[in-house]
Design a protein around this motif. Structure first.
Motif, PDB file in Angstrom:
ATOM      1  N   ARG A 168       0.833  -1.207   0.000  1.00 53.44           N
ATOM      2  CA  ARG A 168       0.000   0.000   0.000  1.00 53.44           C
ATOM      3  C   ARG A 168       0.867   1.256   0.000  1.00 53.44           C
ATOM      4  O   ARG A 168       0.599   2.212  -0.736  1.00 53.44           O
ATOM      5  N   GLU A 169       1.902   1.263   0.814  1.00 49.71           N
ATOM      6  CA  GLU A 169       2.787   2.426   0.879  1.00 49.71           C
ATOM      7  C   GLU A 169       3.497   2.645  -0.457  1.00 49.71           C
ATOM      8  O   GLU A 169       3.622   3.790  -0.909  1.00 49.71           O
ATOM      9  N   GLN A 170       3.957   1.583  -1.078  1.00 50.59           N
ATOM     10  CA  GLN A 170       4.621   1.710  -2.373  1.00 50.59           C
ATOM     11  C   GLN A 170       3.656   2.197  -3.448  1.00 50.59           C
ATOM     12  O   GLN A 170       4.024   3.002  -4.307  1.00 50.59           O
ATOM     13  N   GLN A 171       2.411   1.713  -3.392  1.00 51.53           N
ATOM     14  CA  GLN A 171       1.409   2.177  -4.358  1.00 51.53           C
ATOM     15  C   GLN A 171       1.133   3.672  -4.189  1.00 51.53           C
ATOM     16  O   GLN A 171       0.978   4.390  -5.179  1.00 51.53           O
ATOM     17  N   GLU A 172       1.090   4.128  -2.942  1.00 56.61           N
ATOM     18  CA  GLU A 172       0.890   5.558  -2.696  1.00 56.61           C
ATOM     19  C   GLU A 172       2.059   6.367  -3.255  1.00 56.61           C
ATOM     20  O   GLU A 172       1.857   7.429  -3.855  1.00 56.61           O
ATOM     21  N   LYS A 173       3.279   5.881  -3.059  1.00 56.89           N
ATOM     22  CA  LYS A 173       4.455   6.568  -3.595  1.00 56.89           C
ATOM     23  C   LYS A 173       4.403   6.616  -5.114  1.00 56.89           C
ATOM     24  O   LYS A 173       4.730   7.646  -5.721  1.00 56.89           O
ATOM     25  N   ILE A 174       4.005   5.506  -5.726  1.00 56.53           N
ATOM     26  CA  ILE A 174       3.907   5.461  -7.189  1.00 56.53           C
ATOM     27  C   ILE A 174       2.876   6.459  -7.686  1.00 56.53           C
ATOM     28  O   ILE A 174       3.109   7.176  -8.668  1.00 56.53           O
ATOM     29  N   GLU A 175       1.724   6.516  -7.016  1.00 56.14           N
ATOM     30  CA  GLU A 175       0.684   7.469  -7.415  1.00 56.14           C
ATOM     31  C   GLU A 175       1.187   8.906  -7.301  1.00 56.14           C
ATOM     32  O   GLU A 175       0.942   9.731  -8.189  1.00 56.14           O
ATOM     33  N   LEU A 176       1.885   9.202  -6.234  1.00 54.19           N
ATOM     34  CA  LEU A 176       2.432  10.546  -6.048  1.00 54.19           C
ATOM     35  C   LEU A 176       3.447  10.860  -7.143  1.00 54.19           C
ATOM     36  O   LEU A 176       3.407  11.944  -7.752  1.00 54.19           O
ATOM     37  N   GLN A 177       4.328   9.920  -7.425  1.00 54.57           N
ATOM     38  CA  GLN A 177       5.323  10.145  -8.474  1.00 54.57           C
ATOM     39  C   GLN A 177       4.667  10.283  -9.843  1.00 54.57           C
ATOM     40  O   GLN A 177       5.108  11.095 -10.665  1.00 54.57           O
ATOM     41  N   ASN A 178       3.627   9.520 -10.094  1.00 57.22           N
ATOM     42  CA  ASN A 178       2.915   9.647 -11.369  1.00 57.22           C
ATOM     43  C   ASN A 178       2.265  11.017 -11.511  1.00 57.22           C
ATOM     44  O   ASN A 178       2.285  11.608 -12.594  1.00 57.22           O
ATOM     45  N   SER A 179       1.710  11.537 -10.419  1.00 60.88           N
ATOM     46  CA  SER A 179       1.109  12.869 -10.494  1.00 60.88           C
ATOM     47  C   SER A 179       2.182  13.935 -10.729  1.00 60.88           C
ATOM     48  O   SER A 179       1.964  14.897 -11.473  1.00 60.88           O
ATOM     49  N   ILE A 180       3.347  13.759 -10.128  1.00 63.68           N
ATOM     50  CA  ILE A 180       4.459  14.689 -10.363  1.00 63.68           C
ATOM     51  C   ILE A 180       4.886  14.625 -11.820  1.00 63.68           C
ATOM     52  O   ILE A 180       5.129  15.661 -12.460  1.00 63.68           O
ATOM     53  N   ILE A 181       4.966  13.423 -12.370  1.00 67.68           N
ATOM     54  CA  ILE A 181       5.352  13.255 -13.771  1.00 67.68           C
ATOM     55  C   ILE A 181       4.353  13.946 -14.691  1.00 67.68           C
ATOM     56  O   ILE A 181       4.740  14.634 -15.641  1.00 67.68           O
ATOM     57  N   VAL A 182       3.065  13.793 -14.409  1.00 63.06           N
ATOM     58  CA  VAL A 182       2.038  14.434 -15.237  1.00 63.06           C
ATOM     59  C   VAL A 182       2.201  15.949 -15.189  1.00 63.06           C
ATOM     60  O   VAL A 182       2.138  16.626 -16.231  1.00 63.06           O
ATOM     61  N   LYS A 183       2.421  16.511 -13.999  1.00 60.35           N
ATOM     62  CA  LYS A 183       2.607  17.958 -13.870  1.00 60.35           C
ATOM     63  C   LYS A 183       3.843  18.422 -14.634  1.00 60.35           C
ATOM     64  O   LYS A 183       3.809  19.444 -15.333  1.00 60.35           O
ATOM     65  N   LEU A 184       4.937  17.676 -14.496  1.00 56.75           N
ATOM     66  CA  LEU A 184       6.159  18.061 -15.193  1.00 56.75           C
ATOM     67  C   LEU A 184       5.992  17.973 -16.707  1.00 56.75           C
ATOM     68  O   LEU A 184       6.491  18.833 -17.447  1.00 56.75           O
TER      69      LEU A 184
END
Length: 69
Positions: A42-58
């Motif tokens: 669950r923690e890794q999935q949350e990190k992945i989601e956060l990183q994916n949102s950062i990637i989309v913004k960038l």
């Protein structure tokens, strides 16, 4: 002879009881490991989601910069 059979039964019962306790301990330990692994997932999935949102913004910022050129 009856005493010997009684002793054998007692030893067999004690071995069975110990095997059941060992099994129960192993099951509890396995359940704890599964819970820990699920929490880590669950923690890794949350990190992945956060990183994916950062990637989309960038990517959107990069597209905006490229459009201004």
């Amino acid at each position: 002879m009856d005493k010997n059979i009684g002793e054998q039964l007692n030893k067999a019962y004690e071995a069975y009881r110990q095997a059941c306790m060992d099994r129960d301990h192993a099951v509890k330990e396995l359940q704890q490991k599964v819970e820990n692994y699920m929490q880590q997932i669950r923690e890794q999935q949350e990190k992945i989601e956060l990183q994916n949102s950062i990637i989309v913004k960038l990517k959107s910022q990069l597209a905006a910069l490229n459009a201004n050129r």
